[in-house]
Design a protein around this motif. Structure first.
Motif, PDB file in Angstrom:
ATOM      1  N   UNK A  17       0.869  -1.182   0.000  1.00  0.00           N
ATOM      2  CA  UNK A  17       0.000   0.000   0.000  1.00  0.00           C
ATOM      3  C   UNK A  17       0.908   1.236   0.000  1.00  0.00           C
ATOM      4  N   UNK A  18       0.350   2.422  -0.318  1.00  0.00           N
ATOM      5  CA  UNK A  18       1.199   3.623  -0.286  1.00  0.00           C
ATOM      6  C   UNK A  18       1.664   3.945   1.133  1.00  0.00           C
ATOM      7  N   UNK A  19       2.801   4.625   1.250  1.00  0.00           N
ATOM      8  CA  UNK A  19       3.273   5.070   2.569  1.00  0.00           C
ATOM      9  C   UNK A  19       2.352   6.166   3.090  1.00  0.00           C
ATOM     10  N   UNK A  20       2.184   6.242   4.420  1.00  0.00           N
ATOM     11  CA  UNK A  20       1.375   7.344   4.966  1.00  0.00           C
ATOM     12  C   UNK A  20       2.138   8.666   4.875  1.00  0.00           C
ATOM     13  N   UNK A  21       1.404   9.762   4.832  1.00  0.00           N
ATOM     14  CA  UNK A  21       2.030  11.089   4.806  1.00  0.00           C
ATOM     15  C   UNK A  21       1.389  11.947   5.890  1.00  0.00           C
ATOM     16  N   UNK A  23      -0.856  14.631   7.115  1.00  0.00           N
ATOM     17  CA  UNK A  23      -2.049  15.250   6.531  1.00  0.00           C
ATOM     18  C   UNK A  23      -2.406  16.523   7.293  1.00  0.00           C
ATOM     19  N   UNK A 136      -6.187   4.137   9.549  1.00  0.00           N
ATOM     20  CA  UNK A 136      -5.310   3.040   9.146  1.00  0.00           C
ATOM     21  C   UNK A 136      -4.571   2.534  10.381  1.00  0.00           C
ATOM     22  N   UNK A 144       0.526   6.764  10.351  1.00  0.00           N
ATOM     23  CA  UNK A 144       0.291   8.174  10.649  1.00  0.00           C
ATOM     24  C   UNK A 144      -0.418   8.256  12.001  1.00  0.00           C
TER      25      UNK A 144
END
Lengths: 388, 284
Positions: A17-21, A23, A136, A144
């Motif tokens: 899955x994409x990495x968290x950023x 927000x 998540x 995150x």
């Protein structure tokens, strides 16, 4: 990154899955070092919590290293080794400010779902269905953490990861169960359930002044740990009549304090299990309150019943007459972790509490489904994933 | 049971103000004409959108106008021309207003809560169904709404209106009403009250609006009303989050195993994300 995703009842898959950023300004990103399974995950996995979506990353009991912070994070820096409370609190609303963190007004972006079911919405929880925010979860390489200043606690030097990870959920939950029970010096405390939360509740009850703790389960390994490590007297409910045993062991008075560390997926050897199981199957009842009924019946007159095992919806046949006429006090709630974690880390460091023994299996994220299978069959105390 | 419900505004002793019956809540298009207008407009819009060119876009816009005219029974052109093809009596037949009420408590001093709200330009920060509010003078303001439904937004474009503050008691209350010829006639009141024991400020908001008139308009608004109500409630929750924590709680932009959400380079808090989130709440 890799993450363990829910894909339907009993179906977990390790996926890319994409990495968290970052927000929001108060967010931090953590590299997950350890992330534990929890009994409440089983409610999700077994389909008792209706707002799970395919692709949700699960897991909520974790510790890790801060690798990035938002512009408004004041108390953390990159490289900090922290344990994170599984329940999110904003720190600013009336509830957080009165340290009732799990009732936070702001941390659930899906507040409308529980508002329909519960009247008002409790706090958001990591990896714990969309009714609790849809955050998540932590069974992933990175996570995150919103309101990072409030939820992250720096782990003292020398305290190993394997002990600190349980200060995220099992330990503060067990401690709160004992705290809610309002234990007075000399009290005899009965605790149902010897999983992670139950073990921590036993140790916490002693810390708060209990003279004796009687722990109830049927898994031999868990009963052995409750006795040998946490120091309780134990009852195997598959072998004894719990009501009779508790009465006789307390000189006919009954335990002063009764703690339910089991919740909605309780099992028993009796007919009531099949009664609840059937009603649950035809959706007339969502939870199986077997332990709650037992605790109410067993509790001495004027005693306190503390409920920390999770209930989700409706229960049947609660002996309200017994509760009312015996003048019982009920206390309950999800853990207010932020209130307890600093103190618990100190207890762990001083050796007044012991949590690391609960880590019985360490696995990689790729073994996610296997880990939960093992846990679901109660063949382990806690499986803990070490992502990297 | 629902019919017996006493309006919340009367419970709170507020919101006696009713929206005007101007603009869209009046019918000036005949029923048969409305149905043809709506159906033809829908066809035109679909055809126009499929073509995708500038000409197509013009067709789609015209189609959208016709759908609106059919659905609402109100034609600004008819109004301008003084033309009314509706049944003789329907000229003064306006829809009953629909009320949405929501109260919540914000853990901040009343002065601060009021000041943030009174700066009307702030509202789109947490009211995701608004794209812009412009203060024209001390009493008048211009409002631009965004439509959450993608297709509807493409066909109808923006919904705009002017509003006027009728009553203002600093740090206590604001009463407003849309001025004549609003696309959606609306009125409302917001009250700011100290919560007991220093628990901050109670915000009580009542919004009333008249749906576009006629059976067709009513039916459409009935479909939209629960979503609209939920949207207003979400807006107010975001107001509280913003004032208390300084940010809006969200999971938009976080990772998941859902392939549809894994578009590379997608900005987490882009306008798109806001629209998505709003859409999610509107679907309730």
């Amino acid at each position: 990154m890799k993450a363990l995703c829910y894909n339907g009842v009993g179906d977990l898959r390790t996926e890319r899955v994409p990495d968290p950023t970052i927000i929001n300004p108060k967010d931090a990103i953590l590299r997950v070092i350890l992330s534990s399974v929890c009994g409440s995950d089983l409610h999700l996995l077994n389909g008792y919590v209706p707002t799970m979506r395919e692709g949700d990353i699960i897991g909520h009991e974790f510790m890790g290293e801060v690798i990035e912070i938002g512009s408004e994070v004041k108390n953390l820096k990159k490289g900090d080794r922290v344990v994170v409370c599984s329940i999110l609190g904003c720190g600013e609303c009336q509830y957080c400010q009165s340290t009732q963190w799990s009732l936070c007004d702001n941390s659930n972006p899906h507040a409308w779902i529980p508002e329909k079911a519960y009247g008002y919405s409790p706090a958001g929880i990591f990896g714990y269905s969309h009714a609790f925010g849809g955050y998540a979860g932590s069974h992933a390489d990175y996570i995150r953490v919103p309101y990072a200043d409030r939820g992250c606690f720096v782990i003292p030097e020398g305290l190993p990861d394997e002990a600190a990870v349980f200060a995220s959920d099992a330990l503060p939950t067990g401690f709160m169960a004992a705290d809610l029970a309002d234990i007075q010096p000399g009290n005899v405390v009965a605790i149902w359930g010897c999983g992670g939360v139950g073990q921590m509740a036993i140790q916490s009850a002693f810390l708060l002044g209990a003279s004796r703790v009687i722990a109830i389960d049927r898994e031999p390994d868990r009963l052995r740990m409750a006795k040998e490590i946490s120091g309780a007297e134990v009852l195997d409910f598959s072998k004894v009549d719990v009501q009779e045993a508790l009465r006789e062991m307390t000189g006919g008075r009954g335990p002063d304090r009764c703690i339910d560390c089991v919740g909605m997926e309780a099992v028993s050897e009796g007919l009531d299990y099949y009664y609840d199981k059937t009603k649950q199957f035809v959706r007339l009842e969502s939870d199986r309150p077997i332990v709650l009924r037992e605790a109410i019946m067993a509790c001495r007159k004027g005693g306190t019943v503390s409920i920390i095992g999770v209930y989700g919806g409706l229960v049947d046949s609660i002996p309200m007459g017994a509760a009312m006429n015996k003048a019982l006090t009920f206390r309950m709630g999800q853990q207010h972790g932020q209130r307890y974690i600093p103190r618990l880390l100190e207890h762990l460091q001083k050796g007044e509490l012991n949590s690391s023994f609960m880590l019985t299996h360490k696995m990689s994220l790729d073994q996610g489904m296997a880990g939960y299978d093992l846990f679901n069959k109660k063949e382990t105390m806690r499986v803990v994933f070490a992502p990297q | 049971m629902a019919n017996k419900k006493q309006p919340v505004s009367s419970l709170l002793g507020m919101g006696p103000i009713e929206p005007d019956t101007s603009g869209s809540s009046r019918i000036n298009v005949d029923n048969t004409e409305r149905i043809w207008s709506a159906a033809g407009g829908a066809l035109l819009a679909t055809y126009g959108l499929r073509r995708g060119s500038l000409g197509g876009l013009l067709l789609a816009t015209l189609g959208g106008f016709m759908v609106y005219r059919g659905a609402s029974g109100y034609c600004p052109m008819n109004k301008a021309l003084g033309r009314n093809t509706a049944e003789p009596k329907s000229d003064d037949k306006a829809m009953d207003s629909i009320e949405i009420a929501k109260s919540l408590t914000i853990n901040k001093p009343r002065k601060e809560v009021y000041a943030y709200w009174r700066q009307l330009e702030n509202l789109p920060q947490f009211m995701f169904h608004l794209s812009e509010v412009q203060q024209l003078d001390n009493k008048r303001s211009h409002w631009v709404a965004k439509l959450s439904d993608g297709l509807l937004a493409k066909t109808l474009g923006t919904v705009e209106w002017d509003a006027e503050i009728l009553e203002e008691v600093k740090n206590e209350r604001l009463v407003w009403k849309s001025v004549a010829d609003a696309r959606i006639d609306n009125a409302g009141e917001v009250r700011f009250v100290d919560a007991p024991n220093g628990q901050g400020t109670e915000v009580h908001a009542v919004i009333k609006y008249r749906p576009p008139a006629g059976q067709l308009g009513g039916a459409i608004m009935k479909l939209f009303n629960p979503a609209f109500e939920e949207m207003i409630k979400q807006d107010l929750r975001r107001f509280k989050q913003l004032l208390e924590t300084g940010e809006i709680t969200t999971i938009e932009g976080q990772p998941s195993g859902r392939k549809s959400e894994q578009q590379p380079g997608k900005k987490p808090i882009s306008e798109q994300a806001k629209v998505d989130e709003k859409h999610e709440s509107a679907m309730l």
